[in-house]
Design an enzyme around this catalytic site. Structure first.
Site, PDB file in Angstrom:
ATOM      1  N   HIS A 148      13.658  10.468 -40.859  1.00 44.50           N
ATOM      2  CA  HIS A 148      13.483   9.617 -42.045  1.00 44.50           C
ATOM      3  C   HIS A 148      14.078  10.220 -43.320  1.00 44.50           C
ATOM      4  O   HIS A 148      13.430  10.351 -44.352  1.00 44.50           O
ATOM      5  CB  HIS A 148      12.030   9.171 -42.255  1.00 44.50           C
ATOM      6  CG  HIS A 148      10.969  10.185 -41.906  1.00 44.50           C
ATOM      7  ND1 HIS A 148      10.776  11.329 -42.612  1.00 44.50           N
ATOM      8  CD2 HIS A 148      10.055  10.193 -40.909  1.00 44.50           C
ATOM      9  CE1 HIS A 148       9.792  12.007 -42.068  1.00 44.50           C
ATOM     10  NE2 HIS A 148       9.339  11.353 -41.045  1.00 44.50           N
ATOM     11  N   HIS A 203      -2.172  10.395 -33.946  1.00 43.08           N
ATOM     12  CA  HIS A 203      -1.390   9.941 -35.099  1.00 43.08           C
ATOM     13  C   HIS A 203      -0.479   8.803 -34.620  1.00 43.08           C
ATOM     14  O   HIS A 203       0.185   8.940 -33.598  1.00 43.08           O
ATOM     15  CB  HIS A 203      -0.573  11.151 -35.578  1.00 43.08           C
ATOM     16  CG  HIS A 203       0.321  10.930 -36.746  1.00 43.08           C
ATOM     17  ND1 HIS A 203       0.187   9.889 -37.627  1.00 43.08           N
ATOM     18  CD2 HIS A 203       1.385  11.659 -37.192  1.00 43.08           C
ATOM     19  CE1 HIS A 203       1.128   9.980 -38.557  1.00 43.08           C
ATOM     20  NE2 HIS A 203       1.870  11.039 -38.317  1.00 43.08           N
ATOM     21  N   GLU A 205       2.249   7.531 -35.916  1.00 48.74           N
ATOM     22  CA  GLU A 205       3.676   7.541 -36.254  1.00 48.74           C
ATOM     23  C   GLU A 205       4.496   7.529 -34.948  1.00 48.74           C
ATOM     24  O   GLU A 205       4.152   8.216 -33.986  1.00 48.74           O
ATOM     25  CB  GLU A 205       4.011   8.782 -37.101  1.00 48.74           C
ATOM     26  CG  GLU A 205       5.332   8.624 -37.816  1.00 48.74           C
ATOM     27  CD  GLU A 205       5.644   9.773 -38.766  1.00 48.74           C
ATOM     28  OE1 GLU A 205       4.818  10.697 -38.908  1.00 48.74           O
ATOM     29  OE2 GLU A 205       6.735   9.745 -39.360  1.00 48.74           O
ATOM     30  N   ASP A 207       7.070   8.834 -33.641  1.00 51.92           N
ATOM     31  CA  ASP A 207       7.532  10.025 -32.905  1.00 51.92           C
ATOM     32  C   ASP A 207       6.429  10.583 -32.006  1.00 51.92           C
ATOM     33  O   ASP A 207       6.715  11.368 -31.094  1.00 51.92           O
ATOM     34  CB  ASP A 207       8.090  11.117 -33.842  1.00 51.92           C
ATOM     35  CG  ASP A 207       7.194  11.445 -35.005  1.00 51.92           C
ATOM     36  OD1 ASP A 207       6.384  10.595 -35.399  1.00 51.92           O
ATOM     37  OD2 ASP A 207       7.305  12.563 -35.549  1.00 51.92           O
ATOM     38  N   HIS A 270      -1.356  13.441 -42.357  1.00 46.56           N
ATOM     39  CA  HIS A 270      -0.101  12.800 -42.642  1.00 46.56           C
ATOM     40  C   HIS A 270      -0.267  11.323 -42.976  1.00 46.56           C
ATOM     41  O   HIS A 270       0.096  10.920 -44.053  1.00 46.56           O
ATOM     42  CB  HIS A 270       0.917  13.017 -41.509  1.00 46.56           C
ATOM     43  CG  HIS A 270       2.277  12.537 -41.873  1.00 46.56           C
ATOM     44  ND1 HIS A 270       3.247  12.232 -40.975  1.00 46.56           N
ATOM     45  CD2 HIS A 270       2.822  12.260 -43.076  1.00 46.56           C
ATOM     46  CE1 HIS A 270       4.327  11.824 -41.590  1.00 46.56           C
ATOM     47  NE2 HIS A 270       4.096  11.819 -42.878  1.00 46.56           N
ATOM     48  N   ASP A 289       0.315  16.724 -37.007  1.00 45.26           N
ATOM     49  CA  ASP A 289       1.454  17.187 -37.814  1.00 45.26           C
ATOM     50  C   ASP A 289       1.137  18.435 -38.653  1.00 45.26           C
ATOM     51  O   ASP A 289       2.061  19.090 -39.154  1.00 45.26           O
ATOM     52  CB  ASP A 289       1.925  16.063 -38.746  1.00 45.26           C
ATOM     53  CG  ASP A 289       2.847  15.079 -38.025  1.00 45.26           C
ATOM     54  OD1 ASP A 289       3.302  15.385 -36.907  1.00 45.26           O
ATOM     55  OD2 ASP A 289       3.107  13.993 -38.587  1.00 45.26           O
ATOM     56  N   TYR A 317       8.884  21.659 -43.616  1.00 40.64           N
ATOM     57  CA  TYR A 317       8.064  20.531 -43.158  1.00 40.64           C
ATOM     58  C   TYR A 317       6.990  20.218 -44.202  1.00 40.64           C
ATOM     59  O   TYR A 317       6.792  19.057 -44.586  1.00 40.64           O
ATOM     60  CB  TYR A 317       7.412  20.883 -41.812  1.00 40.64           C
ATOM     61  CG  TYR A 317       6.789  19.696 -41.138  1.00 40.64           C
ATOM     62  CD1 TYR A 317       7.496  18.954 -40.205  1.00 40.64           C
ATOM     63  CD2 TYR A 317       5.496  19.299 -41.449  1.00 40.64           C
ATOM     64  CE1 TYR A 317       6.949  17.844 -39.601  1.00 40.64           C
ATOM     65  CE2 TYR A 317       4.931  18.192 -40.855  1.00 40.64           C
ATOM     66  CZ  TYR A 317       5.660  17.472 -39.916  1.00 40.64           C
ATOM     67  OH  TYR A 317       5.104  16.363 -39.324  1.00 40.64           O
ATOM     68  N   HIS A 348       4.677  19.157 -33.584  1.00 42.31           N
ATOM     69  CA  HIS A 348       6.103  19.528 -33.625  1.00 42.31           C
ATOM     70  C   HIS A 348       6.209  21.057 -33.629  1.00 42.31           C
ATOM     71  O   HIS A 348       5.455  21.727 -34.349  1.00 42.31           O
ATOM     72  CB  HIS A 348       6.772  19.056 -34.917  1.00 42.31           C
ATOM     73  CG  HIS A 348       6.892  17.572 -35.069  1.00 42.31           C
ATOM     74  ND1 HIS A 348       7.700  16.802 -34.266  1.00 42.31           N
ATOM     75  CD2 HIS A 348       6.323  16.719 -35.956  1.00 42.31           C
ATOM     76  CE1 HIS A 348       7.628  15.534 -34.647  1.00 42.31           C
ATOM     77  NE2 HIS A 348       6.794  15.457 -35.668  1.00 42.31           N
TER      78      HIS A 348
END
Ligand code: FMN
Length: 526
Positions: A148, A203, A205, A207, A270, A289, A317, A348
């Site tokens: 993004h 989460h 999101e 990904d 997040h 995250d 990050y 991640h």
């Protein structure tokens, strides 16, 4: 052949061929040797073809690879209708058979037994054992360079974790282009997708969630464990009509058999639905995250790679994803402060297991969430005909003359906003310069400032500068609006130059730099 999964608990679809001993206590096997000689041998419950043949001394050359799916000497053929009943074939077996025989899709398998599979799993680079009965089954994305709008020069990983207990659970999924690989690994670990009981979605999101839709198509019974907000967010991304949700609240637990895992809501660490999962038996925190790094490596743990690299990526990050969310992050840190943690499994990057690194990373988060300044000034600028650039260098000279303060010179067209935000996170002061272009600041300066305004760096000293042709105020007015918005403290009046900076302007730049450096040292004197 992977006779049954290492973890399979639902025995209804056990295969029978090549492992006939699993279903029958004793079995006869007709062996035709290469020279045409025929022999009848017996094999016993639990024996593979390889073992039966070697125990009966009929094939001395069998098993040269030690059961590691390489030599293909234990290759067997099944009837096509029986082939379908077998446990799914994994890449390693497909590869081995592919070299040996093109007809693998029809009826060919390797006859290996369960113990070999355990070894294979533990050696398999696609899977990583991170504790007894807990495996990493995510995807390493060496190729991704943009998240993004945020640059990821070192790639990233989408971490997913498989827990094997009486009930099986996967924590988080992977980005959708890699869904099949993720499903393969679950199939491999669970012995069939139908053996997976839960997917925990920390989460929403994409990904971390966008592969769940493919799992629910193949295993509609699987329960999607998440909080209420996450259920809503998932339904706003995917068609969740047929998803089998299990909603958990803050502090609730889920019993998997031997383990009971816990869920804690960490809103806006997040997104609003963000949640973490905790395994008290291993003191393992699946931190979503939080503590993430966009970092791709063949290694999974913090102590297997260079600490400076992952610490830097964690900082990048934090600056680009979480800087704005520092208050919620602080709340999450406070909440998790009471939870003993031996291993942190973020969604991640590398997994933290080294206690020293865990402490360092938690301290980093405390510092970063306060935008704790170091003795550093960042000069952010653009230029058309180098007048503003020349001013930037003279301001830098002034700062360096005082000494003791680090300077970063960042031309907005040569430095990406990702790196500018990272440098701003812990700087004590920011100096922003732009020439006047059509009565405004330059668009790339506006872009960087818009990004920073959103990220809201805290507690910065500031100063402005720039060159103009005939109307001095345009760029400064624009820059000031952004600096006011992030509540920066302007510690020196703006320095302006009509076209090229003359000696007087150059001296003004030096003085401005010196003043700024002294203000930084005064602020951070302790
Ligand atoms: C396309 C263009 C538009 C400009 N618009 C303005 C303007 O609106 N007002 C102004 O005072 N100067 C304007 N200028 C003059 C520049 O601000 C001036 O040349 C300045 O010294 C450039 O600084 P730089 O060398 O750092 O690029 C413009 C210059 C260009 C090339």
């Amino acid at each position: 052949m992977l006779t049954t999964s290492l973890f399979s608990k639902k025995s209804g679809n056990l295969p029978f061929v090549g492992v006939a001993g699993r279903l029958f206590s004793s079995y006869k096997l007709n062996v035709v040797l290469r020279d045409g000689e025929k022999k009848e041998i017996k094999y016993e419950k639990g024996e593979t073809l390889y073992e039966a043949a070697s125990n009966n001394k009929v094939m001395s050359v069998l098993g040269q690879c030690g059961g590691n799916m390489s030599c293909t000497m234990c290759q067997i053929y099944t009837k096509p209708e029986d082939f379908k009943k077998l446990s799914p074939m994994q890449d390693q077996e497909k590869d081995a058979l592919g070299h040996a025989n093109k007809r693998i899709e029809e009826r060919s398998r390797l006859s290996l037994k369960e113990e070999k599979t355990i070894k294979a799993i533990e050696k398999d680079p696609r899977i990583k054992k991170i504790a007894d009965n807990i495996y990493w089954n995510g995807y390493v994305d060496f190729q991704v360079r943009d998240f993004h709008g945020y640059l990821t020069p070192n790639g990233s990983t989408y971490n997913s974790y498989f827990i094997n207990d009486k009930k099986t659970a996967v924590i988080d999924s992977v980005k959708y282009p890699f869904a099949n690989r993720w499903l393969d690994k679950i199939e491999y670990l669970a012995g069939g997708l139908e053996n997976l009981d839960y997917v925990i979605c920390n989460h929403a999101e994409p990904d971390h969630s966008s592969s769940i839709q493919y799992l629910t198509q193949k295993a509609p019974e699987v329960e999607i464990v998440c909080n209420e907000k996450c259920q809503t967010a998932l339904s706003q991304h995917f068609n969740t009509t047929n998803w089998n949700f299990k909603i958990v609240g803050h502090g609730e637990s889920l019993n998997l058999g031997n383990k009971t895992i816990q869920f804690y809501n960490t809103p806006l660490s997040h997104w609003p639905e963000s949640m973490v999962t905790y395994d008290p038996s291993e003191q393992m925190l699946f931190s979503m995250d939080i503590f993430g790094q966009h970092y791709a490596s063949s290694k999974r743990f913090d102590d297997e790679v260079k600490w400076d690299d992952i610490e830097h990526e964690a900082k990048v990050y934090y600056a680009n994803i979480l800087m704005r969310l520092s208050l919620p992050v602080q709340k999450s840190l406070k909440l998790l402060g009471g939870v003993p943690v031996k291993v942190i499994c973020p969604s991640h990057g590398q997994i933290f297991r080294n206690p020293e690194n865990i402490n360092k990373m938690i301290q980093n988060y405390v510092d970063w969430s306060n935008c704790k300044p170091i003795k550093k000034i960042v000069i952010i600028y653009d230029t058309m005909w180098q007048s503003t650039e020349k001013m930037a260098y003279h301001i830098l000279d002034g700062i360096q003359k005082v000494g003791g303060v680090k300077v970063k010179l960042m031309n907005v067209r040569r430095n990406h906003i990702t790196d500018i935000a990272t440098e701003v996170l812990d700087c004590a002061a920011m100096v922003v310069g732009s020439p006047v272009l059509n009565e405004h600041m330059m668009p790339e300066v506006a872009s960087a400032l818009t990004y920073l305004e959103g990220l809201r760096p805290k507690d910065k000293l500031a100063m402005m500068f720039g060159s103009y042709g005939w109307s001095s105020g345009g760029a400064i007015k624009d820059i000031k609006r952004y600096l006011d918005s992030i509540r920066a403290t302007i510690v020196h009046p703006e320095v302006l130059s009509q076209f090229k900076p003359d000696q007087e302007v150059i001296e003004e730049c030096h003085k401005a730099g010196e003043t700024l450096a002294r203000e930084v040292l005064k602020k951070l004197q302790n």
